[in-house]
Design a protein around this motif. Structure first.
Motif, PDB file in Angstrom:
ATOM      1  N   ASN A 169       0.845  -1.196   0.000  1.00  0.00           N
ATOM      2  CA  ASN A 169       0.000   0.000   0.000  1.00  0.00           C
ATOM      3  C   ASN A 169       0.879   1.245   0.000  1.00  0.00           C
ATOM      4  O   ASN A 169       1.932   1.269   0.632  1.00  0.00           O
ATOM      5  CB  ASN A 169      -0.893   0.028   1.247  1.00  0.00           C
ATOM      6  CG  ASN A 169      -1.928  -1.064   1.219  1.00  0.00           C
ATOM      7  OD1 ASN A 169      -2.495  -1.371   0.184  1.00  0.00           O
ATOM      8  ND2 ASN A 169      -2.190  -1.658   2.366  1.00  0.00           N
ATOM      9  N   TYR A 170       0.467   2.226  -0.735  1.00  0.00           N
ATOM     10  CA  TYR A 170       1.140   3.524  -0.730  1.00  0.00           C
ATOM     11  C   TYR A 170       0.067   4.584  -0.896  1.00  0.00           C
ATOM     12  O   TYR A 170      -1.065   4.258  -1.299  1.00  0.00           O
ATOM     13  CB  TYR A 170       2.216   3.616  -1.826  1.00  0.00           C
ATOM     14  CG  TYR A 170       1.690   3.646  -3.240  1.00  0.00           C
ATOM     15  CD1 TYR A 170       1.469   4.849  -3.893  1.00  0.00           C
ATOM     16  CD2 TYR A 170       1.406   2.472  -3.924  1.00  0.00           C
ATOM     17  CE1 TYR A 170       0.977   4.894  -5.180  1.00  0.00           C
ATOM     18  CE2 TYR A 170       0.905   2.508  -5.217  1.00  0.00           C
ATOM     19  CZ  TYR A 170       0.696   3.719  -5.838  1.00  0.00           C
ATOM     20  OH  TYR A 170       0.198   3.747  -7.107  1.00  0.00           O
ATOM     21  N   PRO A 171       0.339   5.818  -0.567  1.00  0.00           N
ATOM     22  CA  PRO A 171      -0.690   6.860  -0.675  1.00  0.00           C
ATOM     23  C   PRO A 171      -1.279   6.901  -2.087  1.00  0.00           C
ATOM     24  O   PRO A 171      -0.556   7.057  -3.063  1.00  0.00           O
ATOM     25  CB  PRO A 171       0.068   8.151  -0.351  1.00  0.00           C
ATOM     26  CG  PRO A 171       1.227   7.706   0.478  1.00  0.00           C
ATOM     27  CD  PRO A 171       1.600   6.346  -0.054  1.00  0.00           C
ATOM     28  N   GLY A 172      -2.550   6.649  -2.184  1.00  0.00           N
ATOM     29  CA  GLY A 172      -3.231   6.708  -3.471  1.00  0.00           C
ATOM     30  C   GLY A 172      -3.391   5.371  -4.176  1.00  0.00           C
ATOM     31  O   GLY A 172      -3.942   5.322  -5.265  1.00  0.00           O
ATOM     32  N   GLY A 173      -2.931   4.276  -3.595  1.00  0.00           N
ATOM     33  CA  GLY A 173      -3.119   3.001  -4.282  1.00  0.00           C
ATOM     34  C   GLY A 173      -2.298   1.857  -3.720  1.00  0.00           C
ATOM     35  O   GLY A 173      -1.870   1.885  -2.569  1.00  0.00           O
ATOM     36  N   GLN A 174      -2.099   0.879  -4.582  1.00  0.00           N
ATOM     37  CA  GLN A 174      -1.326  -0.304  -4.236  1.00  0.00           C
ATOM     38  C   GLN A 174      -0.352  -0.610  -5.361  1.00  0.00           C
ATOM     39  O   GLN A 174      -0.594  -0.267  -6.511  1.00  0.00           O
ATOM     40  CB  GLN A 174      -2.226  -1.520  -4.052  1.00  0.00           C
ATOM     41  CG  GLN A 174      -3.132  -1.460  -2.857  1.00  0.00           C
ATOM     42  CD  GLN A 174      -3.935  -2.733  -2.714  1.00  0.00           C
ATOM     43  OE1 GLN A 174      -4.349  -3.331  -3.703  1.00  0.00           O
ATOM     44  NE2 GLN A 174      -4.154  -3.156  -1.491  1.00  0.00           N
TER      45      GLN A 174
END
Length: 80
Positions: free
Chosen positions: A12-17
């Motif tokens: 996971n990362y800010p704004g999506g995967q």
């Protein structure tokens, strides 16, 4: 002619995967009507992904289209 379900870890990362397709994991290969459960491995972004059966032999694919859905490694797969 071929369907390869490649199980991968997702980050996971800010704004999506992001799917981690470098490394190794479980794979299910359906080719010419036969299902083989095995592994996938990819050493780097420039290397091809290699699919092997439970005995460590590379899984042969049929000439023609190959579909490669990516599946999160925490989900199960049912083939009928």
């Amino acid at each position: 002619k071929n369907i390869i379900v490649q199980k991968v870890k997702y980050t996971n990362y800010p704004g999506g995967q992001l799917a981690d397709v470098i490394g190794s994991g479980e794979a299910t290969v359906i080719s010419n009507g036969k299902k083989t459960v095995g592994t996938w491995s990819k050493k780097s972004a420039t290397e091809p992904t290699v699919f092997k059966d439970a005995n460590g032999n590379e899984i042969p694919l049929q000439p023609g289209n190959t579909w490669l859905p990516i599946q999160p490694d925490n989900l199960s797969l049912t083939c009928e």
